[in-house]
Design a protein around this motif. Structure first.
Motif, PDB file in Angstrom:
ATOM      1  N   MET A   1       0.818  -1.224   0.000  1.00  0.00           N
ATOM      2  CA  MET A   1       0.000   0.000   0.000  1.00  0.00           C
ATOM      3  C   MET A   1       0.846   1.265   0.000  1.00  0.00           C
ATOM      4  O   MET A   1       1.683   1.477   0.878  1.00  0.00           O
ATOM      5  CB  MET A   1      -0.933  -0.010   1.217  1.00  0.00           C
ATOM      6  CG  MET A   1      -1.804   1.231   1.311  1.00  0.00           C
ATOM      7  SD  MET A   1      -3.218   1.060   2.423  1.00  0.00           S
ATOM      8  CE  MET A   1      -2.439   0.590   3.956  1.00  0.00           C
ATOM      9  N   THR A   2       0.591   2.116  -0.979  1.00  0.00           N
ATOM     10  CA  THR A   2       1.289   3.386  -1.108  1.00  0.00           C
ATOM     11  C   THR A   2       0.806   4.359  -0.036  1.00  0.00           C
ATOM     12  O   THR A   2      -0.397   4.459   0.222  1.00  0.00           O
ATOM     13  CB  THR A   2       1.013   3.984  -2.503  1.00  0.00           C
ATOM     14  OG1 THR A   2       1.411   3.021  -3.490  1.00  0.00           O
ATOM     15  CG2 THR A   2       1.758   5.286  -2.716  1.00  0.00           C
ATOM     16  N   ILE A   3       1.760   5.065   0.547  1.00  0.00           N
ATOM     17  CA  ILE A   3       1.434   6.110   1.517  1.00  0.00           C
ATOM     18  C   ILE A   3       0.951   7.334   0.720  1.00  0.00           C
ATOM     19  O   ILE A   3       1.672   7.829  -0.153  1.00  0.00           O
ATOM     20  CB  ILE A   3       2.684   6.494   2.342  1.00  0.00           C
ATOM     21  CG1 ILE A   3       3.254   5.265   3.071  1.00  0.00           C
ATOM     22  CG2 ILE A   3       2.362   7.622   3.317  1.00  0.00           C
ATOM     23  CD1 ILE A   3       4.647   5.480   3.678  1.00  0.00           C
ATOM     24  N   THR A   4      -0.267   7.788   0.986  1.00  0.00           N
ATOM     25  CA  THR A   4      -0.763   9.007   0.319  1.00  0.00           C
ATOM     26  C   THR A   4      -1.324   9.943   1.389  1.00  0.00           C
ATOM     27  O   THR A   4      -1.681   9.506   2.487  1.00  0.00           O
ATOM     28  CB  THR A   4      -1.895   8.712  -0.693  1.00  0.00           C
ATOM     29  OG1 THR A   4      -3.068   8.294   0.020  1.00  0.00           O
ATOM     30  CG2 THR A   4      -1.501   7.642  -1.707  1.00  0.00           C
ATOM     31  N   ASP A   5      -1.445  11.227   1.039  1.00  0.00           N
ATOM     32  CA  ASP A   5      -1.984  12.206   1.995  1.00  0.00           C
ATOM     33  C   ASP A   5      -3.413  11.841   2.383  1.00  0.00           C
ATOM     34  O   ASP A   5      -3.794  11.957   3.553  1.00  0.00           O
ATOM     35  CB  ASP A   5      -1.940  13.615   1.391  1.00  0.00           C
ATOM     36  CG  ASP A   5      -0.515  14.152   1.342  1.00  0.00           C
ATOM     37  OD1 ASP A   5       0.338  13.631   2.098  1.00  0.00           O
ATOM     38  OD2 ASP A   5      -0.247  15.074   0.547  1.00  0.00           O
ATOM     39  N   GLU A   6      -4.178  11.388   1.396  1.00  0.00           N
ATOM     40  CA  GLU A   6      -5.572  11.019   1.654  1.00  0.00           C
ATOM     41  C   GLU A   6      -5.646   9.857   2.651  1.00  0.00           C
ATOM     42  O   GLU A   6      -6.427   9.878   3.601  1.00  0.00           O
ATOM     43  CB  GLU A   6      -6.214  10.630   0.319  1.00  0.00           C
ATOM     44  CG  GLU A   6      -7.712  10.502   0.362  1.00  0.00           C
ATOM     45  CD  GLU A   6      -8.283  10.014  -0.968  1.00  0.00           C
ATOM     46  OE1 GLU A   6      -7.528   9.945  -1.974  1.00  0.00           O
ATOM     47  OE2 GLU A   6      -9.473   9.673  -0.991  1.00  0.00           O
ATOM     48  N   ARG A   7      -4.826   8.858   2.448  1.00  0.00           N
ATOM     49  CA  ARG A   7      -4.838   7.682   3.330  1.00  0.00           C
ATOM     50  C   ARG A   7      -4.291   8.008   4.716  1.00  0.00           C
ATOM     51  O   ARG A   7      -4.669   7.376   5.699  1.00  0.00           O
ATOM     52  CB  ARG A   7      -4.049   6.534   2.671  1.00  0.00           C
ATOM     53  CG  ARG A   7      -4.729   6.022   1.398  1.00  0.00           C
ATOM     54  CD  ARG A   7      -3.849   5.051   0.645  1.00  0.00           C
ATOM     55  NE  ARG A   7      -4.452   4.662  -0.633  1.00  0.00           N
ATOM     56  CZ  ARG A   7      -3.857   3.889  -1.531  1.00  0.00           C
ATOM     57  NH1 ARG A   7      -2.646   3.418  -1.301  1.00  0.00           N
ATOM     58  NH2 ARG A   7      -4.474   3.585  -2.661  1.00  0.00           N
ATOM     59  N   LYS A   8      -3.390   9.001   4.776  1.00  0.00           N
ATOM     60  CA  LYS A   8      -2.826   9.407   6.076  1.00  0.00           C
ATOM     61  C   LYS A   8      -3.888  10.029   6.984  1.00  0.00           C
ATOM     62  O   LYS A   8      -3.713  10.103   8.197  1.00  0.00           O
ATOM     63  CB  LYS A   8      -1.678  10.403   5.873  1.00  0.00           C
ATOM     64  CG  LYS A   8      -0.348   9.721   5.567  1.00  0.00           C
ATOM     65  CD  LYS A   8       0.825  10.628   5.883  1.00  0.00           C
ATOM     66  CE  LYS A   8       1.308  11.307   4.635  1.00  0.00           C
ATOM     67  NZ  LYS A   8       2.512  12.114   4.812  1.00  0.00           N
ATOM     68  N   GLN A   9      -4.991  10.478   6.380  1.00  0.00           N
ATOM     69  CA  GLN A   9      -6.092  11.033   7.183  1.00  0.00           C
ATOM     70  C   GLN A   9      -6.773   9.939   8.007  1.00  0.00           C
ATOM     71  O   GLN A   9      -7.356  10.218   9.047  1.00  0.00           O
ATOM     72  CB  GLN A   9      -7.170  11.669   6.283  1.00  0.00           C
ATOM     73  CG  GLN A   9      -6.666  12.669   5.262  1.00  0.00           C
ATOM     74  CD  GLN A   9      -6.139  13.925   5.903  1.00  0.00           C
ATOM     75  OE1 GLN A   9      -6.810  14.503   6.754  1.00  0.00           O
ATOM     76  NE2 GLN A   9      -4.935  14.326   5.539  1.00  0.00           N
ATOM     77  N   VAL A  10      -6.753   8.706   7.488  1.00  0.00           N
ATOM     78  CA  VAL A  10      -7.540   7.630   8.116  1.00  0.00           C
ATOM     79  C   VAL A  10      -6.705   6.468   8.645  1.00  0.00           C
ATOM     80  O   VAL A  10      -7.247   5.527   9.242  1.00  0.00           O
ATOM     81  CB  VAL A  10      -8.606   7.108   7.117  1.00  0.00           C
ATOM     82  CG1 VAL A  10      -9.700   8.164   6.908  1.00  0.00           C
ATOM     83  CG2 VAL A  10      -7.997   6.706   5.776  1.00  0.00           C
ATOM     84  N   LEU A  11      -5.402   6.507   8.402  1.00  0.00           N
ATOM     85  CA  LEU A  11      -4.506   5.428   8.838  1.00  0.00           C
ATOM     86  C   LEU A  11      -3.237   6.050   9.395  1.00  0.00           C
ATOM     87  O   LEU A  11      -2.854   7.140   8.974  1.00  0.00           O
ATOM     88  CB  LEU A  11      -4.083   4.567   7.629  1.00  0.00           C
ATOM     89  CG  LEU A  11      -5.137   3.814   6.850  1.00  0.00           C
ATOM     90  CD1 LEU A  11      -4.529   3.305   5.549  1.00  0.00           C
ATOM     91  CD2 LEU A  11      -5.664   2.649   7.668  1.00  0.00           C
ATOM     92  N   ASP A  12      -2.552   5.336  10.280  1.00  0.00           N
ATOM     93  CA  ASP A  12      -1.209   5.757  10.680  1.00  0.00           C
ATOM     94  C   ASP A  12      -0.223   4.830   9.994  1.00  0.00           C
ATOM     95  O   ASP A  12      -0.309   3.599  10.131  1.00  0.00           O
ATOM     96  CB  ASP A  12      -1.053   5.704  12.201  1.00  0.00           C
ATOM     97  CG  ASP A  12      -1.696   6.914  12.883  1.00  0.00           C
ATOM     98  OD1 ASP A  12      -2.068   7.882  12.169  1.00  0.00           O
ATOM     99  OD2 ASP A  12      -1.836   6.896  14.116  1.00  0.00           O
TER     100      ASP A  12
END
Ligand code: GLN
Length: 235
Positions: free
Chosen positions: A79-90
């Protein structure tokens, strides 16, 4: 002692989305193995438990809903780290660098997205590859029919059986496909999206995130990471 609490006692439960070789896929015996599996095994060992893998749609992983629902402790899914995903995951520290790539059947002349005019281009639903292609098609007003498949196996099958003129996914998965199926497909072009993969935990699970990062750092410094890289990715 680590202060880590696990959703199921005695095991480190990992959410992933199969198949995604060489990061996670079943071997001949049905056991899930791969680059991500090997790294998360190190985290489990540090906790003194075994890893147990749960196969679940990518959407539930990247949206944080699986982790929030207690379906697993950690997500390991190329899974690529993205700004959007950083909102919901650490996310952990990055553990792998990737780019997107365009694969075509051997013998195809296609080398660019522009040459796919009027043709079908396959992507995998919910991925950064899908986002990248949809943005390119829109920004460059390309006349391409983008078709989303539910997983990598369906996308690769569609390409192998000529239902699409080309397919986009992360470069290492195409390299692995070519290794397993020589001469069938080739990588026609690369897109330097500069992606980095991260493992993810439920937002706020600092104790587990610390354990993941420590296990990764130890593997990088003692040569274990390099061995795992050579074993699953190549030189
Ligand atoms: N790296 C891509 C993403 O994060 C694909 C991940 C996957 O399909 N498992 O969107």
């Amino acid at each position: 002692a680590s202060g880590v609490s696990l959703v199921k006692a005695g095991v480190l439960t990992t959410c992933t989305h199969l198949p995604y070789a060489p990061f996670q896929a079943k071997d001949e015996t049905g056991k899930v193995v791969g680059f991500d599996v090997a790294l998360i095994d190190l985290v489990a060992a540090k906790l003194g438990v075994k890893q147990e893998i749960v196969d679940t749609p990518f959407e539930g992983i990247k949206s944080g809903s699986d982790l929030n629902a207690g379906k697993c402790d950690v997500a390991a899914a190329g899974m690529t780290i993205t700004d959007e995903r950083k909102q919901v995951l650490d996310f952990s520290a990055p553990y792998f660098d990737a780019t997107q790539a365009l694969a075509v059947l051997t013998g195809s002349q296609v080398k660019t997205l522009e040459e796919l005019k009027g043709k079908r281009l396959g992507v995998q639903g919910g991925t950064t590859g899908e986002d990248y292609i949809k943005t390119q098609v829109k920004d460059k007003s390309l006349d391409i029919e983008v078709v989303s498949y539910k997983d990598l196996a369906a996308l690769q099958q569609a390409l192998a059986t000529n239902q699409i003129a080309a397919a986009v996914n992360d470069l290492p998965v195409w390299n692995e496909y070519i290794r397993a199926n020589p001469a069938k497909i080739v990588v026609a072009a690369g897109f330097d999206t500069g992606e980095q993969y991260g493992f993810a935990v439920k937002k706020g699970n600092a104790a587990l995130l610390k354990t993941v990062d420590e296990a990764l750092a130890a593997a990088r410094s003692d040569g274990t990471y390099d061995k795992i890289y050579t074993n699953w990715i190549g030189e």
